[in-house]
Design an enzyme around this catalytic site. Sequence first.
Site, PDB file in Angstrom:
ATOM      1  N   ASP A 246       0.956  -1.094   0.220  1.00  0.00           N
ATOM      2  CA  ASP A 246       0.159  -0.011   0.195  1.00  0.00           C
ATOM      3  C   ASP A 246       1.106   1.068   0.029  1.00  0.00           C
ATOM      4  O   ASP A 246       2.082   1.139   0.227  1.00  0.00           O
ATOM      5  CB  ASP A 246      -0.857  -0.034   1.250  1.00  0.00           C
ATOM      6  N   LYS A 248       2.431   4.827   0.656  1.00  0.00           N
ATOM      7  CA  LYS A 248       3.419   4.965   1.653  1.00  0.00           C
ATOM      8  C   LYS A 248       3.381   6.202   2.092  1.00  0.00           C
ATOM      9  O   LYS A 248       3.575   7.224   0.915  1.00  0.00           O
ATOM     10  CB  LYS A 248       4.827   4.923   2.116  1.00  0.00           C
ATOM     11  N   ARG A 268       3.398   7.821  16.924  1.00  0.00           N
ATOM     12  CA  ARG A 268       4.695   7.110  17.111  1.00  0.00           C
ATOM     13  C   ARG A 268       5.420   6.811  18.148  1.00  0.00           C
ATOM     14  O   ARG A 268       5.742   5.922  19.047  1.00  0.00           O
ATOM     15  CB  ARG A 268       5.050   6.406  15.587  1.00  0.00           C
ATOM     16  N   GLU A 298      -2.172   6.849   9.061  1.00  0.00           N
ATOM     17  CA  GLU A 298      -1.571   8.108   8.927  1.00  0.00           C
ATOM     18  C   GLU A 298      -2.182   8.914   8.093  1.00  0.00           C
ATOM     19  O   GLU A 298      -3.286   9.198   8.052  1.00  0.00           O
ATOM     20  CB  GLU A 298      -0.434   7.741   7.174  1.00  0.00           C
ATOM     21  N   ARG A 414      11.456  -3.766  14.407  1.00  0.00           N
ATOM     22  CA  ARG A 414      12.015  -3.622  12.955  1.00  0.00           C
ATOM     23  C   ARG A 414      11.932  -4.993  12.593  1.00  0.00           C
ATOM     24  O   ARG A 414      13.362  -5.767  13.152  1.00  0.00           O
ATOM     25  CB  ARG A 414      12.506  -2.467  12.696  1.00  0.00           C
ATOM     26  N   LYS A 420       9.741  -1.190   3.385  1.00  0.00           N
ATOM     27  CA  LYS A 420       9.170   0.528   3.316  1.00  0.00           C
ATOM     28  C   LYS A 420      10.108   0.265   1.923  1.00  0.00           C
ATOM     29  O   LYS A 420      10.824  -0.021   1.964  1.00  0.00           O
ATOM     30  CB  LYS A 420       9.472   1.752   3.639  1.00  0.00           C
TER      31      LYS A 420
END
Length: 552
Positions: A246, A248, A268, A298, A414, A420
Amino acid sequence: MKYQELVDVYSRLEATTKRLEKTEIISDYLKTLDSDTIEKVGLLILGTVFPAWSSEEIGIGGKLVERAVAEAVGTTQAAVEDAVRDEGDIGLACIKLYAKKSQVTFFSQPLTIDFVFNSLRKLSQISGSRSTNRKIAVLLELLSQASATEAKYLTRTITEELRIGVGDGIVRDAIADAFDIDKAIVERAQMLTNDFSVVARTAKEQGSAGLEKLNLTPGTPVKPMLAQLAPPLDEIIPEMGCALCDTKYDGIRLQVHRSGDEINMFTRRLENITHALPEIVELFDEHMPHEDYIVEGEVIATRDGKPLPFQNVLHRVRRKHNVEEAMENVPLKVYLFDVMYYKQPLIDEPLKNRRNVLESIVDTSVDEMNLSTLKVANADNIPEIQKLFEWSINEGHEGIMIKDCSSPYIPGLRGKKMLKYKAEPETLDMVVTGGIYGIGKRGDFVGSYLVALRDENDDFKSVALVGTGLDDATLEYLTGKMKELEISTKGREIKVEPKIVLEIAFSEIVESPEYETGYSLRFPVVKNIRKDKSPMDADTVERLLSMYRTGN
């Protein structure tokens, strides 16, 4: 339990740089504590009295602490300021000043952990008329009864500068060691609660079984799942087998909680920004179910239907006054991409299932409420994913995210389950530890900034000196922050507390003996001041090395 016993632990922790030794010191101490005390120590050992997600804060500035210390030891505030300047730290200044203390406190009793903890929490609740005098009274009650070493760590806790080299990882390992629990279980409990007071007490009273029962609670934010840099599409998508790809978005990551009738929104960093975005609260109230949920997305700023740079939404979120005017000038849109809770916890569900739930509960009939633009990827439709990437870039977004369809939601970590894929040069979020003043017309500005990354002990190791990408207004702002955080200045060089986070773009990672990591960056450029991130959100030396190996 006496506060001095905790202070002795602080002193031992400050005296060593060895992670295992620090872990053992805390572990041994935790074993001695009762349930009520361990709950408080779970926070105090990190230099705070509130969990990381709480909007409450002690809220005492350095000058007010200096005034209280002056009254407690019977000297002037100017003398305290001189001592802080000489010693470079309010705690060390207290050691010096208490040796000459002229005030005598009659009928004083030893400070207890309970009294200290409750008094510091009380400070956050004092407001209104004469609040300064009332805060001073609370501080004096503590400082006048404190020994020199107690005052050292009291003042550091109040100013949020404990300086004992202990981070979340060490506390996690200490709890695991103290109560013979697998570290992964403690880590998961902490990721889900973000509250070491709860984790420590539960570990003591209920062990592994109790920690495993801890789960998401709407209203209590959870650390977000993090992404790393993606390899080429034709490499990673076949490896995943099935991927959700999707867009970013270049905005602020938003975690939205509904608990009963209350809606709260967190960044975050787990900072509560509900007050700054009243129209988004209304948007969720009108276009999401009135059920308990935690969703993630977002929020971006727009103009004429196009996204504005990240700094625009950041300024909007940081605004405390004239919010209605900002709502007119900086309209916002939300793009949701995940759900962690809907009537029950969903984080252990595969991403594909969570996305189906999300799509079933979001009303996207208005322009401001959206789902992220999505395509399901496999080895056979990689060209379509490339088109999604190109479309996202052309629309003014950053690129795409690539997520394993079968992945659970993994808070705070992570890994290769979420990647990304960006068009711009890779960046690192780095912490400023020092700088160099300019010369000539820029002699009043810090023109170059020494930036660092976190190592495995949560210490900051230098990587580069960066001075490109800064206009005069930014230089003026950063120089002001550097002066606030100054530890020492020698000639043109300034050393500061590691508080400022900068996003640094670069062309290449190279070996360099000049910096503490042994590596540096070619052509570093300051891309953003990351006011939405804390130093503990910065990237790590481990990530730098991983990127170096990948790029070479």
